[in-house]
Structures are given as C-alpha cells and as structure tokens.
Design a protein around this motif. Sequence first.
Motif, short mmCIF file in Angstrom:
data_model
loop_
_atom_site.label_atom_id
_atom_site.label_comp_id
_atom_site.label_asym_id
_atom_site.label_seq_id
_atom_site.Cartn_x
_atom_site.Cartn_y
_atom_site.Cartn_z
N ALA A 7 -19.38 4.18 39.61
CA ALA A 7 -20.05 4.81 40.74
C ALA A 7 -19.83 6.10 41.09
N ASP A 8 -18.65 6.41 40.91
CA ASP A 8 -18.16 7.92 41.28
C ASP A 8 -17.10 8.44 40.23
N LEU A 9 -16.92 9.72 40.58
CA LEU A 9 -15.62 10.49 39.71
C LEU A 9 -14.43 9.91 40.14
N PRO A 10 -13.73 9.78 39.23
CA PRO A 10 -12.22 9.37 39.85
C PRO A 10 -11.41 10.61 39.92
N VAL A 11 -10.50 10.45 40.62
CA VAL A 11 -9.46 11.61 41.15
C VAL A 11 -8.86 12.01 40.10
N SER A 12 -8.33 11.08 38.98
CA SER A 12 -7.42 11.59 37.97
C SER A 12 -7.72 10.71 36.90
N THR A 65 -5.85 14.80 32.00
CA THR A 65 -4.40 15.11 31.07
C THR A 65 -4.75 14.37 29.69
N VAL A 66 -5.11 14.95 28.41
CA VAL A 66 -5.30 14.29 27.23
C VAL A 66 -4.06 14.16 26.33
N PHE A 67 -4.05 12.93 25.53
CA PHE A 67 -2.87 12.68 24.71
C PHE A 67 -3.43 12.40 23.18
N ASN A 68 -2.81 12.82 22.33
CA ASN A 68 -2.98 12.52 20.84
C ASN A 68 -1.70 12.60 20.00
N ARG A 69 -1.72 11.82 19.14
CA ARG A 69 -0.51 11.50 18.51
C ARG A 69 -0.29 12.45 17.33
N GLU A 70 -1.41 13.19 16.96
CA GLU A 70 -1.49 14.27 16.16
C GLU A 70 -1.72 15.57 16.62
N ARG A 127 -7.29 6.49 36.24
CA ARG A 127 -8.14 5.63 35.27
C ARG A 127 -7.26 6.27 33.90
N VAL A 128 -7.69 5.22 32.91
CA VAL A 128 -7.11 5.74 31.40
C VAL A 128 -8.46 5.53 30.49
N LEU A 129 -8.93 6.49 29.90
CA LEU A 129 -9.97 6.53 28.91
C LEU A 129 -9.26 6.49 27.62
N VAL A 130 -9.72 5.11 27.01
CA VAL A 130 -9.11 4.84 25.59
C VAL A 130 -10.28 5.25 24.78
#
Length: 502
Positions: free
Chosen positions: A186-191, A216-221, A285-288
């Motif tokens: 419904a709204d943009l998260p803060v983080s 913040t973006v995470f990637n194992r490679e 939030r965590v976007l998988v």
Amino acid sequence: MSKSTEQTADNVADNRDNNKITRKVSVAVIGAGTAGQNAFRQASKINKDIIIINDGFWTTTCVTVGCMPSKLLIAAAERANDAKYSEEFGIHSDVTINGKQVMARVQAERSHFESFIEKQVESWPDDKKIAGTAHINADGLIEVNDELIKANKIIIATGSSPFIPDGWSDKLGETLLTSDSVFDLADLPVSMAVIGTGSVGLELAQAFTRLGVAVTVFNRENRVAGLKDTDINAKAIDCLSNDLTLNLKSTINDLGTHIDSDDKLSAFIEYTDKDGNDHRWEGERVLVATGRRNNIKSLGVENLGVELDDKNRPQNLDIHTGQIGELEVYIVGDANAHIPLLHVASDEGYSAGSIVCNQNTDAYIRPPAIPFSIVFTSPQIVNVGMTQQQIEEDPELEYVIGKVSFDNQGRSRIMGVNCGLLHIYGCKQTDKVLGASMVGPDAEYIGHILATAITNDICVKQLLDTPFYHPTILEGLRTALRDVQHKMAIPYQALDTQEDGF
C-alpha cells in the motif's frame, strides 16, 4: 502420450467404472498464463472438445506479478530520478515522493492491463474452463475438483513461482516480499534488503532506491544479471553502483525478525562480506529475488511417462513444440524451464496449440527464439545470441570481439547517460554475429537489431550498409560493428577513429 501409452490408458479406463470419468476430451490445457492461453486459443480453432484448467488468477505472470507492474514502478522511479538529479543541466527542483500514490498507480494500471486478458477469458465458454488444482493420477487421468478427466493430449503450462530458500519464509514472516507480493504494497517501505541480482532483483532494487527507499542488495557471487562476459559484468557493477549499495560475493549466515526500538517488527540479515568481515543489516522489508522455479513437481507428470531431472526440468523436450519425446504431452512456457521469458512462452504455447490439432499437417510451428534477455535497469543490460563462454567452448568457432564504450559516446554524453560497454562477438568464418553482451543506454533497441541480424543471418557488412542517423545512441552499435570488421580484416572501409562523426 504415445499410442502404446494411450492404449494402456484406454484399457485402464475400460477396467474402471466409466461413470467415474466425468469427461473425455481431445485436449486438456493445464495452466492459463501466457503459454496456456495461447495454446488454448490456437487448439480451439479445430478441437471443440477442449478444456483449460487453472489454479489461481486467470491473467498472466507478466501482467499481474511480472513485466508490467515492474515497469510501472520503474517508470515512476525514472521520473523521480530525472527530477532529483538534473543539476548538471542547470535544472534544480525539490522532489516529494508520495509512496501511497506511487503504489496506487502501479496497482490501477496493472488492473487496466489485466482487464484486457480477463475479457478474453470471459469470452470463452464456461464449460471449457475449470478453476481448480489439477493432479494427474496413476492412471494418467486428470483429477480436478470433483471431476476425473481423460484427455487424449495434454498441454502443461503451469508456469513458475518465486523460489524461497528453505526456512526463510518462517524466519522472515511478514517482512518477506517476493515478486508475487511486492506490487500489492500500500505504501513504499522505509528500508529494504534485496537478495539476488538477477533481473527481478536489480530492477526492483534500483526502482525502490530511486523512489527514496534505503535499499541494500546482497548476492553470493560477484556477478549481476547472470552476465558471463567478465568485462561487461565489471562495467555493469560500476554503472549500477552509482545508484545501488551492492554487497556482492557476500554470504548470508542468518536472517529473521525482531521488535525494533520503535516497537515495530523489523527484519535483520547477518552476513559476511567479500573481505571476510561480519555485518548485520536491519530494516523494514526483505525482498527475496533468488529466482523462480517451475510449478510442475506436484502435478504428477511422471504418471504420463515424463521424466524430470534434479531441478524438475522435463527431459526429451522438443524446443519447437514443447512435446516430450513421442508422448502426447506438451510442456510449454515457464513450466519447462527452457527459456523463462514471455515471448518464448507465447511462441511455445502457440506451437503446442497448433500441433495438437487433428488437422495438423500444415501446422505452423514457430521456430525457437534465440536467447535474448533485457534487464530494464538504468543503464539497461542485454544479452543476445551465444555467450562468450559458449563460443569459447566450441573449438570450431573463430571469433573476434567488437567493442564500444558509451562513456564518451556522443548522444549518450549529451543526455547524461554515458555509462556502458558493448561487446559484439563476430564469427571470422562467416562474417555473422554470434552474440552480444551489453550494459548501456538504449540497450533494448540495440539488442533487438542484433537479434534480428542473428535470426536472419545478416552479416556484419550488411549491417554496416544500413544508415545510422547522427547523433543517436545507436551510432555506438556502428562503432562496435566497425571494430568487429576491422579485427576480422575484411575489406570494407577504413575504421573511423573519430567517435560517431562528432
């Protein structure tokens, strides 16, 4: 199924109480996404006793949770970014982003696109549509709701779903987002943390960042967008780092939720960075975005004689039609995990729907599309044709790499979008384009031109014989093609050392 398999199913059905079989149809389509709808429409032109079974929404992944809502979010982000960062052009402004209004437009326009597909589905006869979860039993019959259906031919188009590593759903709870749920905010998260740097992860990470979310973006490679060309990958990381906080080559050790200092549910990620240092991220939030998996494992396709590998990909797949060996079973779209892109799903559905028709001697089978992918970040990332790795693995191929940097390319610099690199892999034996990889402005259009060239066997000289208008970003394509030709030592014209004629 093959004739022998079909006869076995007939014999089994004859030995059962025939009253238990509620329908006998020529064709059953399972799944009503892009591939399934195309297959149903095409097969319906000749087969009158056809049904389509669907579990969930009757639109498509693209319209509801994929291409269209993501591009709506990206469009808003681009407007915000242009407004906030135009000082170099002498334009100054204060920008206020209304997150609720941003998401309301995404959802309203998504509903607009969905309405066209819904009207199409509503026009189909009700007795040909079944809403429910299909399962293929040990006798090769389709169980759905209270029905038991025998189909002579089955088209499976059950699509795919976001992949969530084991245990993450329980650990993250309400803080977890996937591409199936993120557009319903419904709204943009803060983080937000984004895990994964494929197309979904990169596009959404950059869009939310430009809309004011601390991402913040995470990637194992140490890789983005699945790029195989080392130089293009490095350039893409360089360009995207202007917007994004990228934790590449990082290892997630743990994640979960806790109640923060404001008495709100918050997520955390404990990780080790590329240098071996431990850190803890905390946010809303965590976007998988760790990829998608085909929805086929629990369907019961093994009861039709279909074999799956350890990643649930069907074996003996005909990429022209989706047919599995000699079985009268066709697996199309994301369900076959071949090339999970909309245009491929559309073509595969069309081809399967054509070939299952009784009068299919003149069936038009769409040729398999060459690999072609676009990541709609800024700058865009494109891969078309063979990758550099695939070319190098073929000992018969001699190739050169034509290159152009967009860092000082005329029109790109004028527009303030001058970050990028294009590699074109040219075949020395044939003067044809084998493939290309690129990060840069207008990459979607350059990719289409090269895809057309590869599909139609257009050689480098023919491409260079076409006009390139000045000043355009597409002149960068000409520079790279000239570099290909120069390195292959094919006489045509002297290599223009002055970039784009300016």
